[in-house]
Each structure stands twice: as structure tokens, then as C-alpha cells.
Scaffold this active site. Sequence first.
Site, short mmCIF file in Angstrom:
data_model
loop_
_atom_site.label_atom_id
_atom_site.label_comp_id
_atom_site.label_asym_id
_atom_site.label_seq_id
_atom_site.Cartn_x
_atom_site.Cartn_y
_atom_site.Cartn_z
CE1 TYR A 142 45.44 34.54 -73.76
CE2 TYR A 142 45.31 34.70 -71.58
CZ TYR A 142 45.37 33.80 -72.16
OH TYR A 142 45.57 32.39 -71.86
CE LYS A 193 41.82 24.86 -86.29
NZ LYS A 193 41.87 23.28 -87.24
CG ASP A 226 44.14 20.71 -86.33
OD1 ASP A 226 45.39 22.23 -86.26
OD2 ASP A 226 42.55 21.00 -86.19
CG ASP A 250 47.61 29.40 -71.34
OD1 ASP A 250 48.03 29.34 -70.95
OD2 ASP A 250 45.71 29.15 -71.85
CG ASP A 254 49.24 24.23 -69.37
OD1 ASP A 254 49.96 25.59 -69.23
OD2 ASP A 254 48.63 24.25 -68.34
C1 IPM Z 1 49.44 31.17 -67.62
C2 IPM Z 1 48.33 30.98 -67.24
C3 IPM Z 1 47.37 32.59 -67.76
C4 IPM Z 1 46.95 32.41 -69.18
C5 IPM Z 1 45.99 32.42 -67.00
C6 IPM Z 1 46.42 32.56 -65.59
C7 IPM Z 1 45.64 33.73 -67.05
O1 IPM Z 1 47.18 29.63 -67.95
O2 IPM Z 1 50.21 31.31 -67.43
O3 IPM Z 1 49.54 30.16 -68.70
O4 IPM Z 1 46.36 32.38 -69.38
O5 IPM Z 1 48.15 33.19 -69.50
MN MN Z 2 48.33 28.60 -69.14
#
Ligand code: IPM
Ligand code: MN
Length: 364
Positions: A142, A193, A226, A250, A254
Site C-alpha cells: 500500500y 506467503k 491461501d 484487506d 472481507d
Molecule cells: C478497505 C478498502 C481500502 C483498502 C480501499 C478503499 C483503499 O478496501 O478499507 O478495506 O484497500 O484498504
Molecule cells: Mn477492503
Amino acid sequence: MVANQQSQRVAVIPGDGIGVEVAEVGVNVLRAISERFGFKLDFDWLPLGASHYLETGETLTDEMFDYLKNECDAIYFGAMGDPRVPDMKHAKDILLGLRFKLDLFVNLRPITLMHPEMTPLKRRGMKDLEFVIFRENTEGLYVGMGGNFKKGTPDEIAINEMVNTRRGVERIIRAAFEWAKSHHKPRVCMSDKANVLSYAHGLWQRVFKEVSSEYPEIQTRHLYADVMAMEMVRAPQDFDVIVTSNMFGDILSDLGAELVGGLGLAASANLHPGRVSLFEPVHGSAPDIAGQGVANPLAMVLTGSLMLTALGHKEAALFLDQCVQQVLTQGEVTADLRRSLGQSTEGALNTQAVGEALIQIIKS
Ligand code: IPM
Ligand code: MN
């Protein structure tokens, strides 16, 4: 920091799209909570976002940054992203800018099942899905280092560098262990990884081993990213604390969010202990549903609960989580969650009404 016993100042950055709608609910709910628990929060609404950028060309000015850093106790952030700014310049400058410039190295993302019907996993209940992800938040892929060479030609080279510093890796791993210890969670699992990224994640492996030796009471485990994705689905009950790099955090957060009801409930805190921190729901600005009053505000509310904890109002935060559980139990939620709960969307509430239902519980 201007924290005093009388009041704490919270900068509200609603941002774009549904960020504006959910921030309003979040703030109203936090006001009700603070009244009930007898502390004072001063909310300062800041216009940062796409419209402000398009009007003024400004994203995060030095002046604004200094104000947030020096005069606020916390930042309560909605969401950023607007189709009028296709390159997301303002979002990158503001959200990633704040994460980096405030050095918010911990991205704490709790994965907690708040209602038994909300998980897509068979035979898994509330006890099986309760862990937190410690995502490194200031390094890795990042950092925005890299570039293009011979761009637009068949010989183009495109590079994004992944940065891992000893100091950066150590502090996030240590933060995960400290959190596990203070919350009486016996297990920390690190994910990387290192089998492929032998230099960068080799460092993670060495540091993890070293730091873990200071916490003999905590069981440690390592999984490649993974395999981690697989294990989170197969045996989520085996995790208490997961610590990982920025990009894997990240993605895995999710996945984790989806195991417990989706992004509509996913909260996150960007922290640097002792400094002003930033609290944002994991979801984005959802331009497709913005302005319709149908956005689910509960991720923003639960993000408010993480902020309360960081501001020292732990009891109020726990109570707020219980109130959210209650609206889930009563089905007083937006259509997306009614569907997850297996209920008809006819009884669905709009964004604002969910807030009102919460406030009624808070005041009762
Ligand atoms: C998150 C989002 C951000 C990230 C994006 C919007 C830059 O996906 O906060 O998870 O990747 O950190
Ligand atoms: Mn995200």
C-alpha cells in the site's frame, strides 16, 4: 489531543454516497449513548469528500490534517468514492493519506457473529465465529512506491513495491499479542506467503517467532494466506487473533465479514495507541444505492462502538453492541439483513428508522 473530562471532540467525515446517510445515523446513536452514560462528545462535521474536491480542488489540506491530528480525539469516517472522480484521487489522498500520515499502523477488524442466522456456514454458531484481524496498515503493497516504464507500449513495465520494515512488522505483531493477552484470548495466528515471498515474509516469520517468545501463555500458529482463507471457512472456531500484512488483511477481512453477515455489519478501527485514530466501516460508498435511504447503518454504528472503546467508554461500547444485537433479533433492520435473516423484506426499515429503533432501545 484536547481530551478532557468534560468532552471529547470527534471529527465526522461522512464522505460520499451512503457514507453521508450512515454517518448521520451513527452520530445520532452515539449522542443517545453518550447521554445515557453521562459523557460528552462534540461532533465536528467536516465536508471532505468528492463534492468538496470537485468544487475546490482540495482533498486533505495541511491545515485540515493539523486540525485532525492536534485538536481532535477521534475521526468518525463514513465512506469515500464517487463516480464523478473515477481515479478515486480524493479517496486515496484522504483515507490512505490519514492512515499513513497519522501512522495508524493497526487496522483492527473484528469478525463477530451477532445473530445465529447471519452466517452462511452450516453448523456454525455464535461461539464459532468470534475473532479479530490485525491488519498491518502502513506498509506492504500500500505504500504507493513504484512506477511505469515505457507506459502504453508493448514493452511496458509496471512495478508496485512491497515494503516491510523490521519496525513495522514488529509493532503490528506485538499489538496483536498485546490485544490477545489483555482480552484473555489464548491463540494468535500469523498469515503470510513466506513460501514465495521469502525475503519480505521471511522477516515476518522471524519477527513472529521472536515476539511470540515473550508471550509464552499464548499459543501461536502460522498459516500461508491461501490456507488461511480456506481455514477461516472450514474451521473458524480455531481462531482468536489473526495478524497479517496490509494486502492479505484487506482480502481476509472481507472474507471474514461475509462469514458473519456481510459488509453491512463490518466495522473497523485504524489505530495508533495514544494518538488520534480513525474509525470507518469496511464497506464503501455504494453509489448505486446512495440517496435512497436503504443503506444499512449498522456497520457504521458498530464502528462507533469501536471508537467508544478507544475513547475509554468500554461499558458504553458493550452496551451499544447489545443494542445492535437486539435490533437484529427483532428484525428491525434494512432489507439486506432481513434477507440474511431469512425474513421478508416487507418489514424492512429504512436507514433512519434503524437508527430510531436503536435510539429507542438505548433510551429505554
Ligand atoms: C478497505 C478498502 C481500502 C483498502 C480501499 C478503499 C483503499 O478496501 O478499507 O478495506 O484497500 O484498504
Ligand atoms: Mn477492503
